[in-house]
Design a protein around this motif. Structure first.
Motif, PDB file in Angstrom:
ATOM      1  N   HIS A   1       4.483   3.359   4.165  1.00  0.00           N
ATOM      2  CA  HIS A   1       4.095   2.542   3.012  1.00  0.00           C
ATOM      3  C   HIS A   1       4.489   1.079   3.231  1.00  0.00           C
TER       4      HIS A   1
ATOM      5  N   TYR B   1       0.813  -1.216   0.000  1.00  0.00           N
ATOM      6  CA  TYR B   1       0.000   0.000   0.000  1.00  0.00           C
ATOM      7  C   TYR B   1       0.843   1.260   0.000  1.00  0.00           C
TER       8      TYR B   1
ATOM      9  N   ASP C   1      -4.682   2.352  -4.146  1.00  0.00           N
ATOM     10  CA  ASP C   1      -3.496   2.490  -3.294  1.00  0.00           C
ATOM     11  C   ASP C   1      -3.296   1.324  -2.319  1.00  0.00           C
ATOM     12  N   ILE C   2      -4.126   0.285  -2.437  1.00  0.00           N
ATOM     13  CA  ILE C   2      -3.913  -0.954  -1.670  1.00  0.00           C
ATOM     14  C   ILE C   2      -4.025  -2.108  -2.663  1.00  0.00           C
TER      15      ILE C   2
ATOM     16  N   TRP D   1      -2.103   1.298   9.768  1.00  0.00           N
ATOM     17  CA  TRP D   1      -2.713  -0.029   9.584  1.00  0.00           C
ATOM     18  C   TRP D   1      -3.948  -0.222  10.455  1.00  0.00           C
TER      19      TRP D   1
ATOM     20  N   GLY E   1       0.780   4.481   1.836  1.00  0.00           N
ATOM     21  CA  GLY E   1       0.162   4.873   3.099  1.00  0.00           C
ATOM     22  C   GLY E   1      -0.278   6.334   3.186  1.00  0.00           C
TER      23      GLY E   1
ATOM     24  N   TYR F   1      -3.858   7.134   4.444  1.00  0.00           N
ATOM     25  CA  TYR F   1      -4.392   6.320   5.539  1.00  0.00           C
ATOM     26  C   TYR F   1      -3.790   6.702   6.887  1.00  0.00           C
TER      27      TYR F   1
ATOM     28  N   THR G   1      -8.223   3.447   7.893  1.00  0.00           N
ATOM     29  CA  THR G   1      -6.984   2.672   8.011  1.00  0.00           C
ATOM     30  C   THR G   1      -6.985   1.514   7.005  1.00  0.00           C
ATOM     31  N   ILE G   2      -5.796   0.959   6.777  1.00  0.00           N
ATOM     32  CA  ILE G   2      -5.634  -0.160   5.836  1.00  0.00           C
ATOM     33  C   ILE G   2      -6.476  -1.353   6.298  1.00  0.00           C
ATOM     34  N   GLU G   3      -6.341  -1.693   7.580  1.00  0.00           N
ATOM     35  CA  GLU G   3      -7.039  -2.842   8.167  1.00  0.00           C
ATOM     36  C   GLU G   3      -8.545  -2.745   7.928  1.00  0.00           C
TER      37      GLU G   3
END
Lengths: 260, 260
Positions: free
Chosen positions: B60, B14, B90-91, B22, B16, B19, B30-32
């Motif tokens: 990242h 990703y 972006d992910i 994580w 980052g 975001y 967030t990514i999660e």
């Protein structure tokens, strides 16, 4: 008392992602427009820049060249620093200096260098999505390199020019065209005395077809000879393209070209 | 009839920039959270992922690792492709596969690699503003390299840990720490068996001071011995940091460590 006018040359780097290219146009913000606005406000007079390379929407630059005339008393070499304080973070002036009043970035003997970057792997890579073109099928870099050599030299590049382009001649000289790979990124680097509309992107689209086996390296000769846009490969997407820089030759350099 | 549960491991890349790190948290995406949402909608059941590295806001990744349990009949290796169709650009999941039900990305012997990238030149470079930390003063890479060697091995890294971190022990092993320069970018690459909170960013901040001459390479020994956050340099900004990947060691590899 009339104010003295000086001509200033700037090296301009930008991430083209959020711009509709270089040249001012009605439907979207452009690099030229942002430079004009911030220079005018910085110098307190109406400023209009002229660029060397009118890059397309989404194309990036490390070293485009622009000039403007101003009556400011601010030293030319200080303008880059003052202007960068005002510019958005995706446009950064790398240098500014004074040039003679008749110096023009386009009517000048020069060598321009572009790079087209292809991210060649199974999955997209988010951190490189803005400055590389993602291409999933495996590419043969050795074949692409061999094909690139056929493009070097003086040729009629009509096959590598967008059909709607209005130009006097489609003859250009490519001094060097190389294809290299580092990790997952294939870089096509082209240096020439000038480029036709979409020329580097059509070269990239054609070399990708060579890498994929649809075109043999030797066929580049026939594609050039055809003088027909249909003969070459597709136009590769804009965001893989970066204008790397422009080298201007003095008259004396031109005279001795090939001698030194 | 009860559905069979399987555990799936994913490699997650990703950018980052957009975001808040994580881990799910109240004030920002967030990514999660994005993975949970799209996996739940793809698989038609509530999915909760567990990540190996809970990267900070702006950091990242090319190869973070996450697991989740699911009763889906979709083959584990197909999930990456299906999920990537739904994820924002972006992910990107780089791989998915089934792992034993007791496999956990954090309770496992592993080697994590991070890279911290410094753009070391006079002017900012717009195309690299999101994944490098711009540092204007000239840095001595040779000194930074010599300092990096002192960090290798098993040490108490208390001086390189954010003061508010709650951990049982601040002893970690760094297998390799190198500093290299390519064009204008200095890369600090660190591989270790685990990292304390902000550890790589504090290493980067300290090595930048070494490169600038404020700290001599040999002083790293004293900084480590001090076991005091105040002894080390500042925490370098998050956006220069990229989690490169995690290598998991089998039990047999652990037994023979140092032997082979």
């Amino acid at each position: 008392m009339e104010k003295e006018v000086k001509r200033v040359k700037m090296i301009v780097a930008y991430d083209g992602t959020n711009y509709k290219g270089w040249q001012v146009q009605p439907n979207g913000i452009t690099i030229e427009e942002v430079l004009n606005r911030h220079l005018s406000s910085l110098l307190g007079e109406e400023i209009t820049v002229t660029g060397a390379s009118r890059t397309d929407s989404g194309v990036h630059s490390l070293g485009n060249v622009a000039i403007f005339d101003t009556t400011t008393r601010m030293p030319a070499d200080k303008i880059s620093f003052a202007l960068n304080q005002r510019l958005p973070e995706d446009i950064v002036v790398q240098d500014s200096c004074e040039v003679p009043a008749d110096w023009h970035p386009r009517y000048q003997n020069s060598r321009k260098t572009y790079e087209y970057r292809i991210l060649n792997r199974t999955f997209r890579m988010p951190t490189r999505r803005l400055d590389t073109y993602f291409y999933h099928h495996s590419l043969d870099v050795e074949k692409m390199s061999r094909a690139a050599v056929y493009l070097e030299g003086e040729h009629d590049f009509k096959s590598f020019c967008a059909v709607n382009a209005q130009v006097k001649t489609t003859v250009r000289t490519i001094y060097a065209c190389s294809v290299t790979k580092a990790d997952d990124i294939i870089t096509i680097r082209v240096t020439g005395n000038g480029f036709l509309y979409n020329m580097v992107r059509i070269i990239a689209g054609t070399l990708i077809q060579v890498g994929g086996g649809q075109i043999e390296p030797e066929q580049i000769e026939q594609i050039l000879a055809a003088r027909d846009r249909e003969a070459a490969g597709p136009t590769a997407p804009a965001h893989g393209l970066t204008m790397m820089g422009i080298e201007y030759m003095e008259e004396k350099d031109i005279d001795t070209q090939g001698v030194v």
